[in-house]
Scaffold this motif. Structure first.
Motif, mmCIF file in Angstrom:
data_model
loop_
_atom_site.group_PDB
_atom_site.id
_atom_site.type_symbol
_atom_site.label_atom_id
_atom_site.label_comp_id
_atom_site.label_asym_id
_atom_site.label_seq_id
_atom_site.Cartn_x
_atom_site.Cartn_y
_atom_site.Cartn_z
ATOM 1 N N LEU A 101 4.858 -7.726 33.550
ATOM 2 C CA LEU A 101 6.014 -7.600 32.888
ATOM 3 C C LEU A 101 7.137 -7.090 33.975
ATOM 4 O O LEU A 101 8.030 -7.402 33.760
ATOM 5 N N THR B 165 2.610 -1.566 29.854
ATOM 6 C CA THR B 165 1.132 -1.687 30.019
ATOM 7 C C THR B 165 0.736 -2.890 30.950
ATOM 8 O O THR B 165 -0.410 -2.771 31.343
ATOM 9 N N PRO C 119 11.298 -10.336 30.896
ATOM 10 C CA PRO C 119 11.688 -11.291 30.037
ATOM 11 C C PRO C 119 13.203 -11.503 30.121
ATOM 12 O O PRO C 119 14.048 -10.694 30.079
ATOM 13 N N THR D 131 15.903 -12.836 26.279
ATOM 14 C CA THR D 131 15.023 -12.796 25.036
ATOM 15 C C THR D 131 15.905 -12.461 23.937
ATOM 16 O O THR D 131 16.978 -11.914 23.951
ATOM 17 N N PRO E 99 6.742 4.703 19.824
ATOM 18 C CA PRO E 99 7.892 3.726 19.752
ATOM 19 C C PRO E 99 8.956 4.169 18.645
ATOM 20 O O PRO E 99 8.789 4.695 17.743
ATOM 21 N N GLY E 100 10.180 4.004 19.248
ATOM 22 C CA GLY E 100 11.225 4.235 18.256
ATOM 23 C C GLY E 100 12.098 5.459 18.748
ATOM 24 O O GLY E 100 13.187 5.693 18.386
ATOM 25 N N HIS F 43 13.082 -5.859 20.943
ATOM 26 C CA HIS F 43 12.720 -4.587 20.095
ATOM 27 C C HIS F 43 11.227 -4.431 19.882
ATOM 28 O O HIS F 43 10.783 -3.306 19.953
ATOM 29 N N THR F 44 10.417 -5.667 19.950
ATOM 30 C CA THR F 44 8.816 -5.354 19.653
ATOM 31 C C THR F 44 8.458 -4.826 21.169
ATOM 32 O O THR F 44 7.659 -3.862 20.997
ATOM 33 N N LEU F 45 8.846 -5.288 22.262
ATOM 34 C CA LEU F 45 8.532 -4.964 23.454
ATOM 35 C C LEU F 45 8.604 -3.456 23.658
ATOM 36 O O LEU F 45 7.864 -2.715 24.369
ATOM 37 N N SER F 46 9.564 -3.036 23.233
ATOM 38 C CA SER F 46 10.384 -1.452 23.727
ATOM 39 C C SER F 46 9.464 -0.495 22.915
ATOM 40 O O SER F 46 9.216 -0.833 21.762
ATOM 41 N N THR G 90 6.245 -0.513 23.173
ATOM 42 C CA THR G 90 4.574 -0.979 22.935
ATOM 43 C C THR G 90 4.308 -1.572 24.482
ATOM 44 O O THR G 90 3.619 -0.759 25.266
ATOM 45 N N SER G 91 4.673 -2.653 24.812
ATOM 46 C CA SER G 91 4.370 -2.989 26.168
ATOM 47 C C SER G 91 5.300 -2.383 27.194
ATOM 48 O O SER G 91 4.678 -1.755 28.369
ATOM 49 N N PRO H 182 16.725 -10.356 20.396
ATOM 50 C CA PRO H 182 16.713 -9.299 19.973
ATOM 51 C C PRO H 182 15.411 -8.545 19.422
ATOM 52 O O PRO H 182 14.937 -7.781 19.613
ATOM 53 N N PHE H 183 14.648 -9.700 18.810
ATOM 54 C CA PHE H 183 13.433 -9.304 17.919
ATOM 55 C C PHE H 183 12.476 -9.103 19.088
ATOM 56 O O PHE H 183 11.626 -8.100 19.030
ATOM 57 N N ILE H 184 12.228 -9.838 20.084
ATOM 58 C CA ILE H 184 11.215 -9.645 21.300
ATOM 59 C C ILE H 184 11.447 -8.454 21.823
ATOM 60 O O ILE H 184 10.684 -7.690 22.059
#
Lengths: 208, 543
Positions: free
Chosen positions: B62, B58, B67, B70, B24-25, B76-79, B81-82, B72-74
């Motif tokens: 999705l 994953t 989504p 959404t 991630p990142g 950022h979290t999805l990229s 990971t999911s 920015p928080f979501i």
């Protein structure tokens, strides 16, 4: 600070009676049970709360009138404090033993009638620096959905850690990893812990 | 020094390469197809190329319902990971890591990178290549290691092993405008500087000897200006040869007696020769030997008819051949009879370590180019064969012929499948390595070159190519074609090249070196202010 007494205990969690009526600890907050004999501190996350009558067979009845309602009812009926009780359930998420934090179930359930205490911020930081306990929260079965308990815990810890955005991002990614196969469940949690734009702006201001 | 972790190996096979999940990142936009990366195994370090990039999720749900709107928080979290990315990585070379617990092993001579014989296991780390990695694989500049440019993402020199480069025939390819002739100059400068071989350059468009203006308006120096009298200039064009400041050393004449059957056959298309020409020439040759062309061109109509009757040649075919070949006679540089001495002198100069540029001047039609370069090269080839035989007999190192690299442009004219078997160039490309003669083939249509010749090329330097057939042709006989195809397609049109083959340990994309003042200095060229002195040295020799 002592806030309750364990009245029911199992290997995965306990039910405690709150010392204050109608004011159980916040959902998702971290609480602890001290076992000085074993030099151990057991941690749990509050998973639900309820207030019921002492006699489980009897339901509460209406007590309000035109002029006496809400808080005034308790002044009008001081006996209520003795016939009602507030309980909260908590799920075990780890313990501190020999100076080290473990995020798995303790070997024994916490003893019945022991005190439940709040957790100091420093201790909370130390425990929540690791996020393995999310797995225990997700496997819990109770009246409140584990997703909501998890979200409540994240919100609570975020607040107690002083709106620690870095921690929140790490926690969110950990949750995304745990719920990788269930996109809907993941979004449910993420929506519930999203600090929103306001916090992002506030944080940016703080940085400047 | 960057040592950034990119991801971990999650899947793979020896035959198809490794799959790496990006951390991630790490965004896919940081990575380029064909870029050089390193996989750290437990016992080996794998120098690898990125051959493909995939986007994954994953949970397939999705993808069907991304989504919407959404926060920015979501997002950022999805990229990472999911939703995540994997890259396909091809290990090209591996290097055994020294056993750090054993101090003796650290002192032992380290073997360089080896061909890949195994693959790393799960969760081996993928990271960006560091300067040390590049230096380990491509060697340090100096000696036979000649810096060609820098990797696309970093600023350190990547070297070509010129000793390997001149061992086999090589190719420089690319669409027009990708800077093929600059690349060729760069490489030839390296060969001259490092003295690994002598060069014979057939300079069809007069661009190697003297300064020339680039497309962006700068003037760049020619080989003569950089290397002075080490470079001899032969010219076919007398007028051009006399120009002041850009004069040639020798004006070359070609005699009709030097032109052979094969030269004429090679020109069939240019001279409009018919199928019967070959048979007629055969008969002429039987009759007149070496003088056949001269005699044919001198015959009157009656004499020709007479000869046809005697020899059994077809009169129509013979007279049309005569008509067509008259065109040769009209070329200014062609004389009736020329000694081979001029050519042999040229070959002797090569043997003394001089480099020769043959300029065509105004005579730069395909006809001139084909005729002269084939003829000259045939003579060179004969002499080199003799020299090699002499060396094999005497085993005296003094007799060993100097390696020679012959540069030809528009190479497909000599090396297309129809003529590659007959031209001297075709023979050199296929087998002359053993006589120390190799080709530097420059072309924009590699697909027109005989595949057999292409497969013999040791090192290929290629700029951007878009035509599918050309890409296929350049990748003929190269392993990991799919990985390289992506790299080739993603090259920029200017200054970016892919080098693969014998002279580099693994294929690599480069930004080519600047051909500027600093480069001239590095090649040992005199300062610009010393101009007049060069003129004097040109006139009176180096003493």
């Amino acid at each position: 600070m002592r806030i309750g007494e364990i009245v029911e205990t199992t290997s995965t969690g306990f039910v405690a009676e709150s010392f204050t009526l109608n004011r159980p600890p916040p959902l998702g907050s971290l609480v602890a049970v001290s076992l000085p004999a074993q030099d151990m501190e057991i941690y749990a996350v509050v998973a639900y709360g309820q207030t019921v009558g002492l006699d489980p067979g009897r339901r509460a009845v209406r007590r309000s009138t035109e002029i006496v309602f809400d808080e005034a009812i308790y002044h009008e009926h001081p006996e209520l404090k003795h016939i009602l009780r507030t309980e909260f359930g908590a799920v075990l998420v780890g313990y501190l033993a020999e100076g080290q934090v473990w995020q798995h179930l303790p070997p024994q359930p916490p003893p019945l009638h022991f005190s439940v205490q709040t957790v100091e911020t420093g201790e909370l930081r130390r425990f929540t620096d690791h996020l393995l306990y999310f797995r225990l929260l997700l496997s819990y079965n109770g009246p409140v959905s584990p997703l909501q308990v998890l979200a409540a815990n994240v919100r609570e810890v975020y607040r107690q850690r002083g709106s620690d955005r870095a921690w929140l991002d790490v926690a969110a990614r950990e949750i995304a990893t745990l719920l990788k196969n269930d996109h809907e469940a993941l979004l449910t949690v993420l929506y519930a812990i999203d600090p929103g734009e306001a916090s992002a702006i506030a944080e940016r201001r703080g940085q400047l | 020094m960057s040592n950034k972790r990119l991801g971990v190996v999650v899947d793979g096979a020896f035959n198809s390469g490794l799959t790496v999940r990006l951390d991630p990142g790490v965004t896919t936009e940081q990575l380029r197809i064909g870029s050089f990366v390193v996989v750290e195994g437990q016992r080996n370090r794998y120098f690898s190329l990125i051959s493909d990039i995939h986007l994954k999720a994953t949970d397939p749900r999705l993808l069907s319902d991304p989504p919407r709107a959404t926060s920015p928080f979501i997002a950022h979290t999805l990229s990472g990971t999911s939703t995540y990315a994997t890259v396909e990585v091809r290990p090209m070379l591996m290097l055994e890591k020294p056993d750090e617990s054993d101090p003796r092993a650290l002192l032992e001579m380290r073997r360089g990178p080896q061909p890949v014989k195994t693959i790393p296991i799960h969760f081996a780390e993928l990271r960006e290549a560091t300067e040390l990695d590049f230096a380990t694989v491509f060697g340090k500049e100096g000696g036979v290691y000649f810096a060609m440019g820098t990797p696309l993402t970093m600023d350190i020199p990547i070297c070509l092993n010129l000793a390997h480069f001149v061992e086999r025939s090589d190719g420089i390819f690319g669409q027009s405008g990708t800077g093929k002739s600059f690349l060729a100059r760069l490489v030839i400068c390296g060969v001259i500087k490092s003295k690994v071989a002598v060069n014979l350059i057939f300079d069809m468009h007069d661009e190697y000897a003297f300064d020339k203006q680039t497309e962006d308006g700068r003037w760049v120096k020619g080989l003569r200006q950089i290397f002075g009298p080490q470079v001899l200039i032969y010219s076919l064009d007398e007028e051009l040869a006399r120009r002041s400041g850009r004069n040639a050393d020798v004006t070359l004449k070609i005699g009709l007696n030097q032109i052979e059957e094969a030269d004429v056959i090679l020109l069939s298309e240019e001279l409009n020769l018919r199928q019967t020409a070959e048979a007629t020439i055969g008969l002429l040759r039987d009759h007149f030997r070496g003088q056949w062309l001269l005699k044919l061109l001198q015959m009157t109509q009656e004499e020709l008819e007479e000869w046809c009757k005697n020899s059994g040649a077809h009169a129509g075919a013979a007279s049309s051949l005569q008509r067509n070949l008259k065109r040769l006679q009209r070329q200014e540089y062609i004389v009736e009879e020329a000694p081979f001495a001029a050519l042999d002198d040229m070959i002797e100069s090569l043997d003394r370590g001089k480099h020769v540029i043959l300029q065509f001047g105004r005579h730069n039609s395909v006809l001139d180019y084909l005729l002269v370069s084939n003829l000259v090269t045939r003579r060179v080839r004969q002499r080199y064969e003799e020299k090699t035989r002499r060396y094999e007999e005497s085993k005296n190192p003094k007799d060993k012929p100097r390696p020679l690299m012959i540069t030809i442009e528009e190479a497909h004219k000599f090396l297309n499948p129809a003529v590659a078997r007959q031209t001297t160039f075709g023979i050199i490309a296929r087998e002359m390595r053993k006589y120390n003669v190799t080709l530097l083939v420059i072309d924009q249509r590699p697909s027109s070159i005989d595949p057999e010749v292409m497969s013999q090329l040791g090192t290929r330097i290629t700029g951007k190519l878009t035509e599918e057939r050309d890409i296929d042709a350049v990748l003929t006989g190269v392993s990991n074609r799919n990985a390289l195809r992506g790299a080739l397609e993603s090259l920029d049109t200017r200054q970016e090249v892919l080098i693969m083959g014998h002279a580099v340990p693994m294929p690599i994309s480069l930004r080519t070196r600047q051909y500027d003042e600093a480069f001239y200095q590095a090649m040992g060229a005199p300062e610009a202010s010393q101009g007049p002195e060069i003129g004097i040295r040109d006139l009176f020799g180096e003493d």
